[in-house]
Scaffold this motif. Sequence first.
Motif, PDB file in Angstrom:
ATOM      1  N   ILE A 103       0.869  -1.174   0.000  1.00  0.00           N
ATOM      2  CA  ILE A 103       0.000   0.000   0.000  1.00  0.00           C
ATOM      3  C   ILE A 103       0.903   1.221   0.000  1.00  0.00           C
ATOM      4  O   ILE A 103       1.818   1.319   0.824  1.00  0.00           O
ATOM      5  CB  ILE A 103      -0.909   0.020   1.246  1.00  0.00           C
ATOM      6  CG1 ILE A 103      -1.776  -1.242   1.307  1.00  0.00           C
ATOM      7  CG2 ILE A 103      -1.792   1.275   1.265  1.00  0.00           C
ATOM      8  CD1 ILE A 103      -2.463  -1.453   2.649  1.00  0.00           C
ATOM      9  N   GLY A 110      -3.496   1.103  -3.467  1.00  0.00           N
ATOM     10  CA  GLY A 110      -2.723  -0.001  -4.013  1.00  0.00           C
ATOM     11  C   GLY A 110      -2.147   0.329  -5.375  1.00  0.00           C
ATOM     12  O   GLY A 110      -2.351   1.426  -5.920  1.00  0.00           O
ATOM     13  N   GLU A 177      -5.142  -7.005  -4.293  1.00  0.00           N
ATOM     14  CA  GLU A 177      -4.104  -6.102  -3.784  1.00  0.00           C
ATOM     15  C   GLU A 177      -3.942  -6.219  -2.283  1.00  0.00           C
ATOM     16  O   GLU A 177      -2.827  -6.340  -1.770  1.00  0.00           O
ATOM     17  CB  GLU A 177      -4.454  -4.654  -4.138  1.00  0.00           C
ATOM     18  CG  GLU A 177      -4.284  -4.292  -5.592  1.00  0.00           C
ATOM     19  CD  GLU A 177      -4.652  -2.836  -5.860  1.00  0.00           C
ATOM     20  OE1 GLU A 177      -4.138  -2.282  -6.831  1.00  0.00           O
ATOM     21  OE2 GLU A 177      -5.460  -2.276  -5.085  1.00  0.00           O
ATOM     22  N   LEU A 178      -5.063  -6.164  -1.566  1.00  0.00           N
ATOM     23  CA  LEU A 178      -4.984  -6.173  -0.108  1.00  0.00           C
ATOM     24  C   LEU A 178      -4.552  -7.527   0.433  1.00  0.00           C
ATOM     25  O   LEU A 178      -3.842  -7.608   1.445  1.00  0.00           O
ATOM     26  CB  LEU A 178      -6.315  -5.739   0.504  1.00  0.00           C
ATOM     27  CG  LEU A 178      -6.630  -4.250   0.337  1.00  0.00           C
ATOM     28  CD1 LEU A 178      -8.014  -3.923   0.865  1.00  0.00           C
ATOM     29  CD2 LEU A 178      -5.581  -3.403   1.068  1.00  0.00           C
ATOM     30  N   LEU A 182      -1.411  -7.287   2.821  1.00  0.00           N
ATOM     31  CA  LEU A 182      -1.581  -7.535   4.251  1.00  0.00           C
ATOM     32  C   LEU A 182      -0.930  -8.827   4.721  1.00  0.00           C
ATOM     33  O   LEU A 182      -0.499  -8.929   5.880  1.00  0.00           O
ATOM     34  CB  LEU A 182      -3.072  -7.537   4.604  1.00  0.00           C
ATOM     35  CG  LEU A 182      -3.804  -6.206   4.355  1.00  0.00           C
ATOM     36  CD1 LEU A 182      -5.301  -6.357   4.580  1.00  0.00           C
ATOM     37  CD2 LEU A 182      -3.235  -5.105   5.241  1.00  0.00           C
ATOM     38  N   ALA A 218      -9.952  -5.965   4.577  1.00  0.00           N
ATOM     39  CA  ALA A 218     -10.142  -5.987   3.123  1.00  0.00           C
ATOM     40  C   ALA A 218     -11.619  -5.853   2.758  1.00  0.00           C
ATOM     41  O   ALA A 218     -11.976  -5.107   1.833  1.00  0.00           O
ATOM     42  CB  ALA A 218      -9.562  -7.272   2.538  1.00  0.00           C
ATOM     43  N   THR A 271       3.756  -1.562   4.848  1.00  0.00           N
ATOM     44  CA  THR A 271       2.343  -1.948   4.798  1.00  0.00           C
ATOM     45  C   THR A 271       1.719  -1.969   6.179  1.00  0.00           C
ATOM     46  O   THR A 271       0.539  -1.632   6.340  1.00  0.00           O
ATOM     47  CB  THR A 271       2.181  -3.321   4.120  1.00  0.00           C
ATOM     48  OG1 THR A 271       2.740  -3.273   2.808  1.00  0.00           O
ATOM     49  CG2 THR A 271       0.711  -3.702   4.003  1.00  0.00           C
ATOM     50  N   ALA A 275      -1.601  -0.064   6.923  1.00  0.00           N
ATOM     51  CA  ALA A 275      -2.783  -0.816   7.355  1.00  0.00           C
ATOM     52  C   ALA A 275      -3.384  -0.243   8.623  1.00  0.00           C
ATOM     53  O   ALA A 275      -4.612  -0.160   8.775  1.00  0.00           O
ATOM     54  CB  ALA A 275      -2.407  -2.288   7.560  1.00  0.00           C
TER      55      ALA A 275
END
Length: 317
Positions: A103, A110, A177-178, A182, A218, A271, A275
Amino acid sequence: MTGAAIGVAGAGAFGVALAVALARDGTTVRLWGREAGLAARRESLRLPGVRLPEAVEVAENVSALAESGPILLAMPMQALRGFLAAEGRDLLASDLVACCKGIDLETLVGPAEVMQAAGARGAVAVLTGPSFAADIARGLPTALTLACAGPQGKALQHALSTAALRLYRTEDVIGAELGGALKNVIAIAAGVVAGAGLGESARAALVTRGYAEMARLAEAMGARPETLAGLSGLGDLILTCTSPQSRNFAHGAALGAGRVPVAATVEGVATARAAVRLAAAKKIEVPVAAMVARLVEAEIGVGEAVTALMSRPLKQE
């Protein structure tokens, strides 16, 4: 797109591995990177022992990739926006496939949105999933997710699949992407557990609760639950939380053992911070990501982090 050369921007381990895999299947690949002498050596310092096939043309400048078909952007997530602004403008008319997981720390988006914001005019896609560069370069069977919301997704899927590299397609770009981003955070935490000698039971619990945390955040961002349960989520999580080949796992293991991590690109570090910020905006609890963010910034020690997680209020699973 049939028969067109494929461009690869970035000659790190993953970019070289993809170039080798595609060229081995008979595709002409144009590879550009910053590594001096790559054209003469035909072997990347980032992936020693792997020779570039004849079908890989090493480009002297990045603009040469604009003559290719789809272009794979194989670079760290935090470098993507700067690359497109400074050097990748000639590529924006091509179909772009980001091969990074993370991210963007400044914009909290993203890779797909980074490419769109840069002015991409062709297809925008993301290639992600459980993979190590060395496995791909050796031709070992690997399955990945190609996320593309546009109609070009099917053509890209066929153009980038090989006998040993199988791509599954999804239109859920956010979810893919997530999941890929993550899981790196959870992999650092899993490494901490292993490095600190807390046992396999603790690692299993950490990964399970980490996956729940990934899915919770997400889905709040608009991802589909089934995407997180696929290759780009659960599949990648399993790989990176169980293998010391994972740079994120190795980084966490060093932290857990009280060692200074080896300097390298570890996407989960940035990230984790991103997050935590996204979760705060959505009013979602992400205790594992929050713990990792504080650990990598040396705000807390491993013992304090474990105590904080184990002393959270008891609740229904």
